[in-house]
Design a protein around this motif. Structure first.
Motif, PDB file in Angstrom:
ATOM      1  N   ASP A  39       0.934  -0.970   0.045  1.00  0.00           N
ATOM      2  CA  ASP A  39      -0.158   0.113  -0.097  1.00  0.00           C
ATOM      3  C   ASP A  39       0.909   1.130   0.059  1.00  0.00           C
ATOM      4  O   ASP A  39       1.295   1.632   0.953  1.00  0.00           O
ATOM      5  CB  ASP A  39      -0.773  -0.050   1.153  1.00  0.00           C
ATOM      6  CG  ASP A  39      -2.044   1.004   1.029  1.00  0.00           C
ATOM      7  OD1 ASP A  39      -1.705   1.940   0.523  1.00  0.00           O
ATOM      8  OD2 ASP A  39      -2.888   1.129   2.019  1.00  0.00           O
ATOM      9  N   THR A  40       1.191   1.648  -1.105  1.00  0.00           N
ATOM     10  CA  THR A  40       2.336   2.934  -1.193  1.00  0.00           C
ATOM     11  C   THR A  40       2.072   4.099  -0.453  1.00  0.00           C
ATOM     12  O   THR A  40       3.061   4.363   0.216  1.00  0.00           O
ATOM     13  CB  THR A  40       2.417   3.102  -2.834  1.00  0.00           C
ATOM     14  OG1 THR A  40       2.622   2.017  -3.537  1.00  0.00           O
ATOM     15  CG2 THR A  40       3.606   4.133  -2.840  1.00  0.00           C
ATOM     16  N   ASP A  41       0.973   4.467  -0.687  1.00  0.00           N
ATOM     17  CA  ASP A  41       0.500   5.656   0.063  1.00  0.00           C
ATOM     18  C   ASP A  41       0.637   5.898   1.550  1.00  0.00           C
ATOM     19  O   ASP A  41       1.360   6.598   2.281  1.00  0.00           O
ATOM     20  CB  ASP A  41      -0.858   6.272  -0.188  1.00  0.00           C
ATOM     21  CG  ASP A  41      -1.146   6.821  -1.754  1.00  0.00           C
ATOM     22  OD1 ASP A  41       0.107   7.185  -2.204  1.00  0.00           O
ATOM     23  OD2 ASP A  41      -2.197   6.749  -2.156  1.00  0.00           O
ATOM     24  N   ALA A  42       0.167   4.702   2.256  1.00  0.00           N
ATOM     25  CA  ALA A  42       0.297   4.502   3.610  1.00  0.00           C
ATOM     26  C   ALA A  42       1.498   3.941   3.911  1.00  0.00           C
ATOM     27  O   ALA A  42       1.907   4.461   4.965  1.00  0.00           O
ATOM     28  CB  ALA A  42      -0.755   3.239   3.902  1.00  0.00           C
ATOM     29  N   ALA A  43       2.578   3.412   3.167  1.00  0.00           N
ATOM     30  CA  ALA A  43       3.710   3.143   3.438  1.00  0.00           C
ATOM     31  C   ALA A  43       4.611   4.307   3.690  1.00  0.00           C
ATOM     32  O   ALA A  43       5.346   4.620   4.225  1.00  0.00           O
ATOM     33  CB  ALA A  43       4.347   2.029   2.360  1.00  0.00           C
TER      34      ALA A  43
ATOM     35  N   PHE B 108      10.245  -1.638   1.250  1.00  0.00           N
ATOM     36  CA  PHE B 108       9.900   0.058   0.826  1.00  0.00           C
ATOM     37  C   PHE B 108      10.974   0.473   0.125  1.00  0.00           C
ATOM     38  O   PHE B 108      10.869   1.076  -1.038  1.00  0.00           O
ATOM     39  CB  PHE B 108       9.897   0.831   2.095  1.00  0.00           C
ATOM     40  CG  PHE B 108       9.337   2.283   1.831  1.00  0.00           C
ATOM     41  CD1 PHE B 108       8.075   2.375   1.284  1.00  0.00           C
ATOM     42  CD2 PHE B 108      10.396   3.314   1.877  1.00  0.00           C
ATOM     43  CE1 PHE B 108       7.705   3.967   0.863  1.00  0.00           C
ATOM     44  CE2 PHE B 108       9.909   4.836   1.817  1.00  0.00           C
ATOM     45  CZ  PHE B 108       8.486   5.004   1.459  1.00  0.00           C
ATOM     46  N   HIS B 109      12.433  -0.059   0.331  1.00  0.00           N
ATOM     47  CA  HIS B 109      13.514   0.322  -0.472  1.00  0.00           C
ATOM     48  C   HIS B 109      13.343  -0.095  -1.884  1.00  0.00           C
ATOM     49  O   HIS B 109      13.600   0.403  -2.833  1.00  0.00           O
ATOM     50  CB  HIS B 109      14.831   0.089   0.079  1.00  0.00           C
ATOM     51  CG  HIS B 109      16.099   0.278  -0.810  1.00  0.00           C
ATOM     52  ND1 HIS B 109      16.334  -0.896  -1.660  1.00  0.00           N
ATOM     53  CD2 HIS B 109      16.828   1.191  -0.574  1.00  0.00           C
ATOM     54  CE1 HIS B 109      17.412  -0.516  -2.046  1.00  0.00           C
ATOM     55  NE2 HIS B 109      17.982   0.738  -1.570  1.00  0.00           N
ATOM     56  N   ASP B 110      12.745  -1.294  -2.060  1.00  0.00           N
ATOM     57  CA  ASP B 110      12.686  -2.115  -3.403  1.00  0.00           C
ATOM     58  C   ASP B 110      11.512  -1.356  -4.154  1.00  0.00           C
ATOM     59  O   ASP B 110      11.631  -1.334  -5.535  1.00  0.00           O
ATOM     60  CB  ASP B 110      12.569  -3.490  -3.038  1.00  0.00           C
ATOM     61  CG  ASP B 110      13.900  -4.075  -2.843  1.00  0.00           C
ATOM     62  OD1 ASP B 110      14.896  -3.503  -2.901  1.00  0.00           O
ATOM     63  OD2 ASP B 110      13.794  -5.321  -2.285  1.00  0.00           O
ATOM     64  N   ARG B 111      10.647  -1.085  -3.590  1.00  0.00           N
ATOM     65  CA  ARG B 111       9.276  -0.554  -4.154  1.00  0.00           C
ATOM     66  C   ARG B 111       9.441   0.953  -4.774  1.00  0.00           C
ATOM     67  O   ARG B 111       8.407   1.443  -5.500  1.00  0.00           O
ATOM     68  CB  ARG B 111       7.987  -0.985  -3.532  1.00  0.00           C
ATOM     69  CG  ARG B 111       7.675  -2.465  -3.118  1.00  0.00           C
ATOM     70  CD  ARG B 111       6.479  -2.758  -2.390  1.00  0.00           C
ATOM     71  NE  ARG B 111       6.455  -4.181  -2.014  1.00  0.00           N
ATOM     72  CZ  ARG B 111       5.752  -4.993  -2.799  1.00  0.00           C
ATOM     73  NH1 ARG B 111       4.941  -4.400  -3.907  1.00  0.00           N
ATOM     74  NH2 ARG B 111       5.650  -5.964  -2.219  1.00  0.00           N
ATOM     75  N   LYS B 112       9.914   1.862  -3.670  1.00  0.00           N
ATOM     76  CA  LYS B 112      10.062   3.093  -4.179  1.00  0.00           C
ATOM     77  C   LYS B 112      11.530   3.895  -4.207  1.00  0.00           C
ATOM     78  O   LYS B 112      11.948   4.301  -3.328  1.00  0.00           O
ATOM     79  CB  LYS B 112       9.306   3.757  -2.847  1.00  0.00           C
ATOM     80  CG  LYS B 112       7.937   3.604  -2.509  1.00  0.00           C
ATOM     81  CD  LYS B 112       6.898   3.948  -3.542  1.00  0.00           C
ATOM     82  CE  LYS B 112       6.764   5.287  -3.693  1.00  0.00           C
ATOM     83  NZ  LYS B 112       5.944   5.563  -4.709  1.00  0.00           N
TER      84      LYS B 112
END
Length: 543
Positions: free
Chosen positions: A175-179, A221-225
């Motif tokens: 969940d990108t925004d919440a993350a 989070f590092h991998d996704r963003k």
């Protein structure tokens, strides 16, 4: 202590400025390491605010030029240079020095350029927050002791808020925004704690529960963003100043440890071997409604294509469904060899695929060399199989071992027996053991613990293919061969070549030349004394 850190910083800067270009390769590593250690200590802010220790340093431009030049000639230090640059760029005097240095900004490679950004709003320092708080009505006359107490309460409260947000996300960044929101709160909390002169909030951060889960979130989070990677790196550098957090990295999965190590330069010790009970993993998967578990171990790649990356350091990302794990990065760009620890994934459908992506990563993002997609239905069953597949679209070849364990193949009548925790290995939730010492002793204990069922262990070691150790198989050498050859002493030729003693690979006692020892018939360099052999045989008979 602040004076000692300031002195170490100044000494390391003087060492850098005195270094000639011709000695950069030879003397650069030692000079950089001294500067890196001092910067990391200053970044904690425990003894004095970082802007006081770092902001007042002289010769900023010379140091920045050294870091860029050192980055160009020493690829093995690039991740650590990025971590140092991330810390420096959060101090405005250093950011200003870089922007004003003629021609330096244009020399920055992509990974260092990504570090050059203004401090985000959520990275307000503890000192700035104190200044704002002291300006509030009714607080200007507050006693220093009360102000310190308020600072601790604020830091601890912010940490609790961050932990609650991560728990709601299941420590996953899907969940990108919440993350992004959760990361912002966590980042601010840690910054406040490490820059606070108090020790109470330090203890809270050091003793925080679920550290492994927090690190798992940061790696995800590092991998996704990619756009947030510089900030994630800065946060992890701060956390690694705490011994408990460094220990937590070693307790995480190989995938998370590889990501954190890549960001911070933390040395992660590779286990001597890893043993996986895939039947146990399949049972755990079945309890959650899955069809089984798949074992995958990445070995190496050959003839990788060139990419646009300036300094590629390939790794392999393995994805099954919405779960992904990765190997460590390798400095060899064309023919990397990982010999990675195995990954175990739950499989919810036989229509799923194993997606293997060979990539190179830095703080700017990922670049893909090539991919392989393997249907679960085509993965070997029974024993690990070494396979190779062509990478597409760029070419090259990837070698891996894979094995699928369907739930229906697990003996449903066999309960899962407890595994002892003192055999030199550690248990995880999916039946994976990181064998850190005494591989054969650990395997022997595994066999004794599972002697009533028909399960087996898949054991992998760097440089060797995975092999199965069956329950009830008995005492084996690290290559899986039975220890059943009796040797009555050593000949004079053996004594002349190897000395008068051998070490028992179980108890490490010296076996004298005239004593009996046991080994396998394949002549592996593995010896067992008479006492250990008898004790293990006796234990097996009792079980």
């Amino acid at each position: 202590m602040a004076a000692a850190i300031a002195a170490a910083l100044q000494q390391s800067v003087s060492r850098i400025t005195a270094l000639s270009d011709s000695r950069l390769k030879e003397d650069g590593p030692e000079a950089f390491e001294a500067f890196r250690r001092a910067v990391t200590q200053a970044a904690r802010g425990r003894e004095a605010p970082p802007k006081q220790l770092l902001g007042g340093l002289d010769d900023k431009e010379a140091v920045l030029r050294f870091l860029v030049s050192f980055h160009e000639v020493k690829r093995t230090h690039r991740r650590q240079i990025v971590a140092v640059m991330t810390v420096l760029m959060h101090e405005k005097p250093w950011h200003r020095a870089l922007c004003q240095a003629e021609g330096l900004r244009t020399r920055l490679p992509e990974d260092l350029e990504a570090c050059v950004a203004e401090v985000p709003e959520d990275e307000q320092s503890a000192e700035e927050a104190d200044e704002e708080q002291s300006e509030e009505p009714g607080l200007s006359e507050e006693a220093p002791k009360a102000r310190r107490s308020s600072r601790v309460v604020r830091s601890v409260g912010s940490l609790a808020e961050a932990t609650a947000k991560l728990q709601q996300l299941g420590f996953c960044a899907v969940d990108t925004d919440a993350a992004i929101d959760a990361f912002g709160v966590l980042n601010r909390s840690v910054l406040w704690v490490v820059q606070s002169p108090e020790t109470e909030d330090d203890e809270v951060l050091s003793g925080l529960e679920e550290k492994e889960k927090v690190l798992e979130f940061l790696a995800d989070f590092h991998d996704r963003k990619p756009k947030h990677r510089a900030r994630v790196t800065g946060l992890c550098v701060r956390l690694m100043e705490y011994e408990t957090w460094r220990e937590a990295v070693l307790a995480t999965s190989p995938s998370v440890a590889a990501t954190i190590s890549g960001m911070t330069g933390l040395l992660v010790t590779t286990p001597e071997a890893v043993a996986v009970n895939l039947a146990t993993a399949a049972e755990v998967a079945a309890s959650r409604g899955a069809l089984g578990a798949v074992y995958i171990r990445i070995v190496r790649a050959k003839k990788l294509p060139t990419t646009s990356a300036q300094h590629p350091t390939p790794f392999v990302r393995v994805t099954v469904g919405d779960r992904a794990q990765r190997t460590e990065s390798c400095d060899e760009a064309l023919n990397p060899r990982w010999e990675a620890s195995p990954f175990v994934f739950e499989v919810s459908s036989k229509k799923m695929d194993l997606l293997l992506e060979v990539q190179s990563s830095d703080v700017t993002g990922d670049e893909t060399f090539g991919t392989v997609r393997i249907p679960i239905s085509e993965v070997a069953v029974g024993a690990p199989k070494l396979s190779s597949a062509a990478l597409s679209p760029g070419g090259g070849e990837l070698e891996y071992e894979a094995l699928f364990q369907p739930v229906e193949d697990v003996a449903s009548a066999s309960p899962t027996h407890p595994i002892p925790g003192d055999g030199g290995y550690k248990r995880s939730t999916l039946g994976t053991q990181s064998v850190v010492a005494g591989l054969t002793a650990a395997i022997w204990d595994m066999d004794k613990a599972h002697v009533e069922d028909a399960s087996s262990w898949i054991v992998s070691r760097a440089g060797e293919g995975s092999f199965l150790v069956q329950a009830k198989k008995g005492l084996v050498c690290p290559a899986g061969h039975p220890i059943d050859k009796r040797k009555e002493g050593m000949s004079w030729r053996q004594s002349l070549l190897h000395g008068d003693t051998k070490d028992c690979d179980f108890c490490h006692r010296e076996i004298q030349r005239t004593e009996t020892r046991w080994r396998c018939f394949h002549h592996c360099d593995f010896n067992v004394c008479e006492s250990c052999y008898a004790a293990n045989k006796s234990s097996a008979t009792e079980n």
